[in-house]
Design a protein around this motif. Structure first.
Motif, PDB file in Angstrom:
ATOM      1  N   GLN A 169      38.529  43.398  30.811  1.00  0.00           N
ATOM      2  CA  GLN A 169      38.151  42.897  29.496  1.00  0.00           C
ATOM      3  C   GLN A 169      39.048  41.741  29.063  1.00  0.00           C
ATOM      4  N   CYS A 170      38.433  40.806  28.342  1.00  0.00           N
ATOM      5  CA  CYS A 170      39.185  39.803  27.575  1.00  0.00           C
ATOM      6  C   CYS A 170      39.238  40.355  26.159  1.00  0.00           C
ATOM      7  N   PRO A 171      40.402  40.814  25.688  1.00  0.00           N
ATOM      8  CA  PRO A 171      40.468  41.575  24.433  1.00  0.00           C
ATOM      9  C   PRO A 171      40.429  40.766  23.141  1.00  0.00           C
ATOM     10  N   GLN A 172      40.266  39.455  23.231  1.00  0.00           N
ATOM     11  CA  GLN A 172      40.237  38.662  22.002  1.00  0.00           C
ATOM     12  C   GLN A 172      38.869  38.762  21.330  1.00  0.00           C
ATOM     13  N   ASP A 173      38.777  38.316  20.085  1.00  0.00           N
ATOM     14  CA  ASP A 173      37.505  38.309  19.368  1.00  0.00           C
ATOM     15  C   ASP A 173      36.482  37.489  20.144  1.00  0.00           C
ATOM     16  N   GLY A 174      35.293  38.047  20.288  1.00  0.00           N
ATOM     17  CA  GLY A 174      34.256  37.346  21.034  1.00  0.00           C
ATOM     18  C   GLY A 174      34.521  37.319  22.521  1.00  0.00           C
ATOM     19  N   GLY A 175      35.414  38.207  23.002  1.00  0.00           N
ATOM     20  CA  GLY A 175      35.757  38.243  24.426  1.00  0.00           C
ATOM     21  C   GLY A 175      34.636  38.800  25.284  1.00  0.00           C
ATOM     22  N   TRP A 176      34.923  39.012  26.538  1.00  0.00           N
ATOM     23  CA  TRP A 176      33.909  39.428  27.492  1.00  0.00           C
ATOM     24  C   TRP A 176      34.418  40.598  28.333  1.00  0.00           C
ATOM     25  N   THR A 177      33.511  41.234  29.037  1.00  0.00           N
ATOM     26  CA  THR A 177      33.837  42.335  29.954  1.00  0.00           C
ATOM     27  C   THR A 177      33.128  42.094  31.273  1.00  0.00           C
ATOM     28  N   VAL A 178      33.857  42.269  32.364  1.00  0.00           N
ATOM     29  CA  VAL A 178      33.292  42.081  33.701  1.00  0.00           C
ATOM     30  C   VAL A 178      33.584  43.331  34.527  1.00  0.00           C
ATOM     31  N   ARG A 179      32.604  43.755  35.301  1.00  0.00           N
ATOM     32  CA  ARG A 179      32.798  44.880  36.215  1.00  0.00           C
ATOM     33  C   ARG A 179      33.148  44.336  37.595  1.00  0.00           C
ATOM     34  N   VAL A 180      34.278  44.796  38.125  1.00  0.00           N
ATOM     35  CA  VAL A 180      34.750  44.311  39.417  1.00  0.00           C
ATOM     36  C   VAL A 180      34.614  45.423  40.451  1.00  0.00           C
ATOM     37  N   PRO A 181      33.771  45.248  41.485  1.00  0.00           N
ATOM     38  CA  PRO A 181      33.647  46.258  42.531  1.00  0.00           C
ATOM     39  C   PRO A 181      34.844  46.192  43.482  1.00  0.00           C
ATOM     40  N   LEU A 182      35.366  47.364  43.841  1.00  0.00           N
ATOM     41  CA  LEU A 182      36.572  47.431  44.678  1.00  0.00           C
ATOM     42  C   LEU A 182      36.379  48.401  45.828  1.00  0.00           C
ATOM     43  N   LYS A 183      37.133  48.174  46.877  1.00  0.00           N
ATOM     44  CA  LYS A 183      37.250  49.131  47.976  1.00  0.00           C
ATOM     45  C   LYS A 183      38.671  49.694  47.938  1.00  0.00           C
TER      46      LYS A 183
END
Length: 243
Positions: A99-113
């Protein structure tokens, strides 16, 4: 003429001020158009997983695939934050939210092994159902526990007094499901020996020379005669002499 020079000077000052203001707006626009590096997002996710599973005795290997090139994320002014549930089970494939925790930020799902290596117990020789376990029966090996779907045992103390519920080949990982109940007979226990022949049953007192659960074979010494016989555990404290 002085009046004209004053006007010109004022206009020049105004132009300079406007130029400065425009320049600042341009920089702001440029900043707002900056994007977050996908590699920085992946790095945060990977590090969070390493820290989450970095228990004593563990070796963590984690990697992530490149993110979608079509993904354009605005540069985050705040430190990125990875979210991993506290009790998340270790899995060979998992997804971590960054997550980018600032106002109006974004969330990305990162696939991992993920590979999580720990020292687990494996059978050092073929073991039979009903056998008790001792230090000579097992050895420690490093295994990726994310692939041990049936669980694993790390310390012999976890199986104290237990017997095997099924046979294990040499090198098999010792799992909770492979363990039966507590041993019905322990080495040194006073047991009741039962001998049956042609419908006749004879009982005698004996001392177990081995340990085992129901169906386990062990040696028993007859307390009266001192003779040692082969027997099979049939109940707690009871063994049946074998022909």
């Amino acid at each position: 003429m002085k009046e004209h020079r004053g006007i010109a000077t004022g206009l020049l000052a105004a132009m300079l001020w406007l130029g400065t203001a425009w320049s600042g707006d341009a920089r702001a626009d440029a900043a707002s158009g900056a994007t977050q590096s996908p590699d920085s997002v992946r790095a945060v996710a990977e590090q969070a997983v390493r820290e989450h599973y970095a228990l004593p005795g563990s070796r963590v290997v984690v990697s992530s695939a490149p993110l979608d090139l079509r993904l354009h994320l605005a540069a985050c002014r705040e430190p990125l934050r990875a979210v991993i549930p506290q009790y998340a089970a270790a899995s060979s494939r998992m997804t971590v939210r960054v997550q980018c925790p600032q106002d109006g930020g974004w969330t990305v799902r990162v696939p991992l092994k993920l590979q999580l290596f720990r020292s687990v117990l494996v059978a050092s020789r073929p073991l039979q159902r009903g056998d008790g376990l001792s230090a000579a029966d097992v050895r420690a090996e490093e295994k990726d526990v994310t692939r041990l779907g049936y669980g694993y045992i790390e310390d012999l103390g976890q199986v104290a007094g237990r017997t095997l519920a099924r046979s294990l080949a040499s090198g098999s990982v010792l799992s909770p499901g492979a363990l039966g109940g507590r041993r019905m007979v322990r080495a040194g226990d006073h047991v009741e020996m039962v001998a049956r022949l042609d419908g006749i049953e004879v009982r005698a007192a004996g001392v177990a020379m081995g340990s085992g659960d129901n169906g386990a074979r062990l040696r028993v010494r007859n307390e009266s005669s001192g003779k040692v016989v082969d027997a099979m555990v049939s109940a707690p404290g009871v063994v049946v002499a074998l022909p």
